[in-house]
Write an enzyme that holds these catalytic residues in place. Structure first.
Site, PDB file in Angstrom:
ATOM      1  N   CYS A  39      38.129  44.668  45.061  1.00 25.98           N
ATOM      2  CA  CYS A  39      39.000  45.856  44.973  1.00 25.98           C
ATOM      3  C   CYS A  39      38.204  47.124  45.257  1.00 25.98           C
ATOM      4  CB  CYS A  39      39.625  45.960  43.586  1.00 25.98           C
ATOM      5  SG  CYS A  39      40.585  44.519  43.117  1.00 25.98           S
TER       6      CYS A  39
HETATM    7  C1  BEZ Z   1      37.895  41.345  43.032  1.00 21.58           C
HETATM    8  O1  BEZ Z   1      38.506  42.395  43.265  1.00 21.58           O
HETATM    9  O2  BEZ Z   1      36.723  41.221  43.307  1.00 21.58           O
HETATM   10  C2  BEZ Z   1      38.620  40.176  42.435  1.00 21.58           C
HETATM   11  C3  BEZ Z   1      39.644  40.380  41.545  1.00 21.58           C
HETATM   12  C4  BEZ Z   1      40.261  39.279  40.985  1.00 21.58           C
HETATM   13  C5  BEZ Z   1      39.847  37.988  41.327  1.00 21.58           C
HETATM   14  C6  BEZ Z   1      38.851  37.799  42.257  1.00 21.58           C
HETATM   15  C7  BEZ Z   1      38.213  38.901  42.815  1.00 21.58           C
END
Ligand code: BEZ
Length: 220
Positions: A46
């Site tokens: 994110c």
């Molecule tokens: C991320 O944004 O890195 C992420 C969020 C939830 C699950 C896997 C990755």
């Protein structure tokens, strides 16, 4: 709750955001809009997405498009995360981020998909046109960061259809030939596309892309 489909009016909502309280339709005014959800603030994928989005902001504004992001984190968490991203990517996040703590908007837009994730939003993308109609929906898993070149590419394609009677072929990129929409007659096509028409088949007519003189990105 009824699933949203292409062509539906994007549901309106009131939201707490990092730029204050907004009413979605009012905030959009006459622009195109992109509403994106992400699973969680301070998550690695994110973070890369928001850094890139902030870096590409000019691509969206030059296409008369406003970007708004959503997760179920609080405003306080958003603010701390924004400071981190600005620092990390040397950007200034200006688009609002919705704090959908009660999950009302996420559920309205089907962004919480419990088979994938119990209580966080997946990576949804909605492109909304100036008439507030939903023109694109994409859903990515949490572990896959989105390709924002692709989102801009679809936006270009939608705007070419909306304003120029054109469609875009498979793997189309800026500069490639365009497809003339099937509902344009040959006579109309001659007037609309003086740059030339290449008839590969009666049902497959192409025309070269013409850019504004001083711009590679402004198609409209
Ligand atoms: C991320 O944004 O890195 C992420 C969020 C939830 C699950 C896997 C990755």
């Amino acid at each position: 709750m009824k699933a949203i489909r292409l062509g539906d009016t994007a549901p309106d909502f009131k939201a707490k955001t990092t730029i204050g309280e907004i009413y979605f339709h009012e905030w959009l005014e006459d622009s195109w809009g992109i509403l994106l959800s992400h699973p969680a603030d301070f998550a690695p994928v994110c973070t890369t997405e928001l850094g890139i989005l902030a870096d590409y902001e000019i691509e969206f504004t030059s296409r008369n498009t406003r970007v708004i992001v959503l997760s179920i984190d609080s405003l306080e968490t958003h603010e701390k995360w924004i400071a981190d991203i600005n620092n990390l990517y040397n950007v200034e996040i200006e688009f609002p981020i919705i704090a959908d703590e009660d999950q009302l908007i996420s559920r309205l837009y089907g962004m919480i998909q419990t088979n994938e994730y119990e209580s966080a939003t997946v990576r949804s993308v909605f492109i909304i046109d100036p008439n507030k109609k939903v023109r694109l929906m994409l859903t990515y898993p949490a572990s896959t960061g989105r390709n924002f070149y692709e989102i801009i590419r679809v936006l270009d394609s939608l705007q070419l259809t909306e304003y120029k009677h054109l469609a875009t072929p498979a793997n189309w990129e800026l500069g490639d030939d365009l497809v003339i929409l099937p509902n344009v007659s040959n006579a109309e096509a001659k007037t609309l596309f003086p740059e030339g028409i290449r008839e590969i088949k009666p049902y497959l007519r192409m025309t070269p892309q013409v850019f504004k003189e001083d711009s590679l990105t402004e198609l409209i």
